[in-house]
Write a protein that holds these residues in place. Structure first.
Motif, mmCIF file in Angstrom:
data_model
loop_
_atom_site.group_PDB
_atom_site.id
_atom_site.type_symbol
_atom_site.label_atom_id
_atom_site.label_comp_id
_atom_site.label_asym_id
_atom_site.label_seq_id
_atom_site.Cartn_x
_atom_site.Cartn_y
_atom_site.Cartn_z
ATOM 1 N N GLU A 98 -14.053 -15.196 -6.070
ATOM 2 C CA GLU A 98 -14.760 -15.628 -7.338
ATOM 3 C C GLU A 98 -16.606 -15.998 -5.938
ATOM 4 O OE1 GLU A 98 -13.298 -19.102 -8.765
ATOM 5 O OE2 GLU A 98 -11.920 -17.933 -9.936
ATOM 6 N N TRP A 99 -17.264 -14.543 -6.393
ATOM 7 C CA TRP A 99 -18.528 -14.362 -5.650
ATOM 8 C C TRP A 99 -18.296 -14.693 -3.842
ATOM 9 C CZ3 TRP A 99 -22.895 -13.225 -7.841
ATOM 10 C CH2 TRP A 99 -22.335 -13.261 -8.847
ATOM 11 N N ASP A 100 -18.058 -15.689 -2.784
ATOM 12 C CA ASP A 100 -17.677 -15.318 -1.892
ATOM 13 C C ASP A 100 -16.520 -16.427 -1.034
ATOM 14 O OD1 ASP A 100 -20.285 -14.481 -0.840
ATOM 15 O OD2 ASP A 100 -21.208 -15.987 -0.369
ATOM 16 N N ASP A 101 -15.694 -17.062 -2.443
ATOM 17 C CA ASP A 101 -14.773 -17.771 -2.268
ATOM 18 C C ASP A 101 -13.454 -16.746 -2.721
ATOM 19 O OD1 ASP A 101 -16.062 -20.075 -1.715
ATOM 20 O OD2 ASP A 101 -16.264 -20.811 -3.931
ATOM 21 N N LEU A 102 -12.684 -17.391 -1.722
ATOM 22 C CA LEU A 102 -11.744 -16.465 -2.397
ATOM 23 C C LEU A 102 -9.978 -17.189 -3.163
ATOM 24 C CD1 LEU A 102 -11.094 -14.436 0.804
ATOM 25 C CD2 LEU A 102 -11.294 -13.719 -1.597
ATOM 26 N N ARG A 103 -9.817 -16.892 -4.013
ATOM 27 C CA ARG A 103 -8.027 -17.951 -3.928
ATOM 28 C C ARG A 103 -6.455 -17.154 -3.735
ATOM 29 N NH1 ARG A 103 -8.813 -22.339 -6.906
ATOM 30 N NH2 ARG A 103 -10.932 -22.402 -7.554
ATOM 31 N N LEU A 104 -5.739 -17.827 -3.402
ATOM 32 C CA LEU A 104 -4.127 -17.366 -3.322
ATOM 33 C C LEU A 104 -3.514 -18.042 -3.832
ATOM 34 C CD1 LEU A 104 -2.727 -15.281 -1.381
ATOM 35 C CD2 LEU A 104 -3.091 -16.963 0.273
ATOM 36 N N SER A 105 -2.053 -17.769 -4.532
ATOM 37 C CA SER A 105 -1.589 -18.497 -5.055
ATOM 38 C C SER A 105 -0.443 -18.485 -3.986
ATOM 39 C CB SER A 105 -0.951 -17.751 -6.704
ATOM 40 O OG SER A 105 0.268 -17.874 -6.828
ATOM 41 N N LEU A 106 -0.157 -19.316 -3.095
ATOM 42 C CA LEU A 106 1.016 -19.011 -1.731
ATOM 43 C C LEU A 106 2.345 -19.759 -2.527
ATOM 44 C CD1 LEU A 106 1.632 -19.027 0.234
ATOM 45 C CD2 LEU A 106 0.556 -21.532 0.921
ATOM 46 N N PRO A 107 3.356 -19.168 -2.080
ATOM 47 C CA PRO A 107 4.840 -19.646 -2.729
ATOM 48 C C PRO A 107 5.086 -20.314 -1.979
ATOM 49 C CG PRO A 107 5.031 -17.313 -2.969
ATOM 50 C CD PRO A 107 3.512 -17.668 -2.571
ATOM 51 N N VAL A 108 5.773 -21.793 -2.363
ATOM 52 C CA VAL A 108 6.379 -23.146 -1.095
ATOM 53 C C VAL A 108 8.047 -23.200 -1.896
ATOM 54 C CG1 VAL A 108 6.028 -25.162 -0.366
ATOM 55 C CG2 VAL A 108 3.865 -23.636 -1.032
ATOM 56 N N ASP A 109 7.987 -23.462 -1.073
ATOM 57 C CA ASP A 109 9.938 -23.911 -1.582
ATOM 58 C C ASP A 109 10.081 -24.993 -2.055
ATOM 59 O OD1 ASP A 109 11.104 -25.586 0.158
ATOM 60 O OD2 ASP A 109 10.160 -23.866 1.548
ATOM 61 N N LEU A 110 10.936 -25.993 -2.944
ATOM 62 C CA LEU A 110 11.132 -26.785 -2.991
ATOM 63 C C LEU A 110 11.080 -27.918 -2.672
ATOM 64 C CD1 LEU A 110 11.335 -28.705 -6.277
ATOM 65 C CD2 LEU A 110 13.917 -28.275 -6.349
ATOM 66 N N TYR A 111 11.887 -27.440 -1.229
ATOM 67 C CA TYR A 111 12.215 -28.771 -0.729
ATOM 68 C C TYR A 111 10.901 -29.045 0.166
ATOM 69 C CZ TYR A 111 16.114 -25.941 -1.359
ATOM 70 O OH TYR A 111 17.305 -25.178 -2.465
ATOM 71 N N THR A 112 9.638 -28.713 0.895
ATOM 72 C CA THR A 112 8.760 -28.593 1.494
ATOM 73 C C THR A 112 8.146 -29.326 0.243
ATOM 74 O OG1 THR A 112 9.263 -26.344 2.828
ATOM 75 C CG2 THR A 112 7.051 -27.777 2.640
ATOM 76 N N ILE A 113 8.284 -29.387 -0.894
ATOM 77 C CA ILE A 113 7.011 -29.751 -1.775
ATOM 78 C C ILE A 113 7.343 -31.283 -1.652
ATOM 79 C CG2 ILE A 113 6.471 -29.887 -4.689
ATOM 80 C CD1 ILE A 113 5.210 -27.798 -2.829
ATOM 81 N N VAL A 114 8.788 -31.742 -1.885
ATOM 82 C CA VAL A 114 9.328 -32.775 -2.141
ATOM 83 C C VAL A 114 9.001 -33.134 -0.756
ATOM 84 C CG1 VAL A 114 11.518 -33.904 -2.380
ATOM 85 C CG2 VAL A 114 10.932 -31.965 -3.910
ATOM 86 N N LEU A 115 9.495 -33.151 0.557
ATOM 87 C CA LEU A 115 9.662 -33.837 2.165
ATOM 88 C C LEU A 115 8.551 -33.703 2.082
ATOM 89 C CD1 LEU A 115 13.543 -32.893 2.847
ATOM 90 C CD2 LEU A 115 12.746 -34.932 0.925
#
Length: 337
Positions: free
Chosen positions: A239-256
């Motif tokens: 997006e112009w000079d910015d970049l976007r990335l969708s990063l998979p993260v496991d449930l345990y890291t999300i919770v803890l």
């Protein structure tokens, strides 16, 4: 040859100022340009007349000369042949030519072309170079008043600047990030190495001066314009000079909470995920985006969006633990020591 009413050709009054002239010219040029009307001799001739009219009326000196002597061009031509200068002729109430006036030509610049028609790669598949606005020369009426137009003083051959040429180059996002080179080959077999600067994006145009079509009769060559197309990337969205990335993260890291590795166009970096992060949360990593085209030392940002990976296959032990967690999360549940 007939007298040409340049004001009527542009559809303006004799008192029209520069803005009115330019507005009328741009409107008519856009409508009648040969690239918009391929294989249409009438449109091409009309475009020549429009360009010739604007060439004269947009130049104060030539407009003054035209207003004084244009309608008396025949007398002017005879006076010119007799060697009478314009001031002497004006005093006599006739028209006399400027004799040794310098040759004058006007070519629509690539910038002016782009301003009128846009910066896309031509019309109707015309990619071999845009036609110059005065490619076929001015009329005899113009030459009579202003000293020979664009024709050479020796013979009737034209001195014509070479046409501009356009080509499309495709780059990967990594090449747009780091910069790249392209080896181009002309029709005559000659090779040219083009440097692609860092930070280009789709729609960027790179001008290589003097690398276009060769001019005739020692005239300057045209320019080569490279139209950049950056190909889509498998992971990053730009997006112009910015970049976007969708990063998979496991449930345990999300919770803890915890740290995850984030890929960039240079080297991976670590991102700290707070406990309880919600799905779709975007983290901004400053200065990890694309280089700015005009100042490559400055960069855009990288936005990392969390994509929570929910486990789809659980062992019996894992399922039992999740059942316990669900029971503990119900209202009134108590924790046993």
């Amino acid at each position: 040859m007939d007298y040409k009413d340049y004001y009527s050709i542009l559809g303006v009054s004799r008192s029209a100022d520069e803005k009115e002239l330019r507005r009328a010219f741009r409107k008519l040029a856009r409508q009648h340009h040969p690239d918009v009307n391929p294989n249409n001799p009438e449109a091409e001739q009309r475009f020549k007349e429009i360009n010739e009219a604007y060439t004269v009326l947009s130049d104060p000196e030539k407009r003054q000369l035209y207003d004084r002597f244009g309608a008396q061009w025949e007398e002017y031509q005879r006076a010119q042949a007799a060697g009478i200068n314009p001031e002497e002729f004006a005093r006599r109430g006739q028209a006399a030519g400027p004799g040794g006036a310098r040759a004058y030509t006007r070519t629509m610049t690539p910038e002016e072309f782009a301003e009128i028609f846009g910066s896309t790669g031509g019309f109707g598949g015309f990619q071999g170079g845009r036609r110059a606005a005065n490619e076929e020369g001015f009329s005899d009426f113009f030459e009579t008043l202003f000293g020979g137009g664009q024709r050479a003083r020796t013979g009737r051959e034209r001195v014509r600047r070479g046409r501009d040429i356009e080509a499309t180059v495709q780059l990967t996002l990594e090449e747009a990030f780091h910069g790249a080179t392209r080896l181009l080959q002309r029709e005559n077999g000659q090779r040219l190495e083009a440097q692609i600067p860092r930070g280009v994006r789709t729609g960027s145009r790179i001008r290589l001066g003097g690398e276009g079509e060769t001019g005739s009769n020692s005239a300057t060559a045209g320019d080569l314009y490279l139209n950049v197309e950056v190909l889509p990337h498998a992971r990053f969205t730009r997006e112009w000079d910015d970049l976007r990335l969708s990063l998979p993260v496991d449930l345990y890291t999300i919770v803890l909470g915890g740290e995850v590795q984030v890929p960039t166009l240079e080297q991976p970096v670590l991102l700290k995920i707070p406990p309880g992060t919600q799905n779709g949360k975007a983290f901004r990593l400053r200065n990890l985006g694309m280089p700015h085209l005009r100042n490559p030392d400055e960069r855009g940002d990288l936005y990392v969006e969390v994509d929570v990976q929910v486990p789809t296959r659980l062992t019996a032990a894992q399922r039992q633990l999740f059942e316990q967690l669900r029971a503990l999360s119900r209202p009134g549940a108590t924790t046993q020591a």
